[in-house]
Motif scaffolding. Structure first.
Motif, PDB file in Angstrom:
ATOM      1  N   GLY A  79      -4.458   1.259  -4.782  1.00 21.43           N
ATOM      2  CA  GLY A  79      -3.059   0.881  -5.683  1.00 21.43           C
ATOM      3  C   GLY A  79      -1.570   0.691  -5.507  1.00 21.43           C
ATOM      4  O   GLY A  79      -1.349   1.176  -5.241  1.00 21.43           O
ATOM      5  N   SER A  80      -1.460  -1.070  -5.615  1.00 21.85           N
ATOM      6  CA  SER A  80      -0.068  -1.107  -5.708  1.00 21.85           C
ATOM      7  C   SER A  80       0.788  -0.276  -7.119  1.00 21.85           C
ATOM      8  O   SER A  80       2.107  -0.972  -6.665  1.00 21.85           O
ATOM      9  N   GLU A  81       0.561  -0.532  -7.718  1.00 19.41           N
ATOM     10  CA  GLU A  81       1.033   0.281  -9.088  1.00 19.41           C
ATOM     11  C   GLU A  81       0.546   0.974  -9.778  1.00 19.41           C
ATOM     12  O   GLU A  81      -1.050   1.600  -9.686  1.00 19.41           O
ATOM     13  N   PRO A  82       1.265   2.093 -10.502  1.00 20.88           N
ATOM     14  CA  PRO A  82       0.101   3.478 -10.941  1.00 20.88           C
ATOM     15  C   PRO A  82      -0.692   3.521 -11.651  1.00 20.88           C
ATOM     16  O   PRO A  82      -1.877   3.791 -10.762  1.00 20.88           O
ATOM     17  N   LEU A  83      -0.860   2.359 -12.709  1.00 19.76           N
ATOM     18  CA  LEU A  83      -2.128   2.098 -13.321  1.00 19.76           C
ATOM     19  C   LEU A  83      -3.210   2.145 -12.510  1.00 19.76           C
ATOM     20  O   LEU A  83      -4.165   2.515 -12.770  1.00 19.76           O
ATOM     21  N   ASP A  84      -2.898   0.886 -11.319  1.00 12.68           N
ATOM     22  CA  ASP A  84      -3.890   0.104 -10.529  1.00 12.68           C
ATOM     23  C   ASP A  84      -4.857   1.826  -9.424  1.00 12.68           C
ATOM     24  O   ASP A  84      -5.815   2.134  -9.607  1.00 12.68           O
ATOM     25  N   ALA A  85      -3.551   2.372  -9.258  1.00 16.08           N
ATOM     26  CA  ALA A  85      -4.277   3.502  -8.207  1.00 16.08           C
ATOM     27  C   ALA A  85      -5.020   4.811  -9.807  1.00 16.08           C
ATOM     28  O   ALA A  85      -5.283   5.091  -8.587  1.00 16.08           O
TER      29      ALA A  85
END
Length: 214
Positions: A79-85
């Motif tokens: 994930g490139s962003e916290p929400l993606d991760a």
């Protein structure tokens, strides 16, 4: 040094055999004899590594945790962003494939066994709490404006959601299909994404990864 490599190779072979037996026959079928047959060795050789069935069960439970933790590490790094991760880690728990459903059945078996086995219960609590800490850290990264208490509540809800979906799908995939699991997770993530604080650029932060993961 060669002897140590031999012992490590033997243990790896027994670990692979243990998981193979678990996946095919479940917890009830996990015996020292079954592992020996699958590994192509004698029961005595298995007993040299695992003195009794309790030791074998503890090893198998630890093996399950290591498999899922490694998968969660890979998902989180994707994930490139916290929400993606966060999405990736939650989605990798969902039992949308035969392998995942097999793993879910093993997990449910260990959960049931833990009710009467203090050592398995201790391991289950420790591994579940490790996963909860991971989710709590990811939620905190997504919502730095939230209080620690709110982050903790959200993380507990997310863990309960994905573990519950995983367990239910193990016996009722018609109701708890892969698509139904993904939608339930996305609905929970929408609550975290809603009303995000303003970024330094004046918008509400990145919306990347807002679609359903595969």
């Amino acid at each position: 040094m060669a002897r140590r490599r031999d012992l490590e190779g033997h243990r790896e072979r027994l670990s692979a055999a243990t998981w193979s037996v678990l996946a095919e026959h479940g917890l009830a079928g996990l015996t020292l004899r079954a592992v020996a047959e699958r590994a192509g060795c004698s029961t005595g050789l298995v007993l040299h590594t695992f003195p009794d069935k309790q030791a074998l069960l503890v090893h198998a439970r630890t093996l399950l945790h290591e498999r899922t933790a490694a998968r969660a590490d890979a998902a989180q790094e994707s994930g490139s962003e916290p929400l993606d991760a966060l999405r990736a880690v939650l989605m990798q728990v969902a039992s949308g494939s035969d392998d995942k459903r097999e793993e879910a059945r093993v997990w449910v078996g260990f959960l049931a066994a833990a009710l009467a086995d203090p050592e398995l219960a201790r391991l289950h609590r420790a591994h579940n709490r490790a996963f909860l800490r991971r989710i709590r850290q990811l939620v905190a990264a997504c919502r730095p404006d939230w209080s620690p208490e709110r982050v903790a509540r959200s993380a507990t809800t997310l863990v309960a959601l994905v573990e519950g979906l995983n367990a239910l799908a193990a016996v009722d995939l018609d109701t708890y299909s892969a698509a139904a699991q993904r939608e339930a997770i996305e609905a929970a993530l929408r609550q975290i994404r809603a009303e995000r604080p303003l970024s330094p650029h004046g918008d509400t932060g990145s919306t990347a990864g807002s679609g359903v993961s595969g």
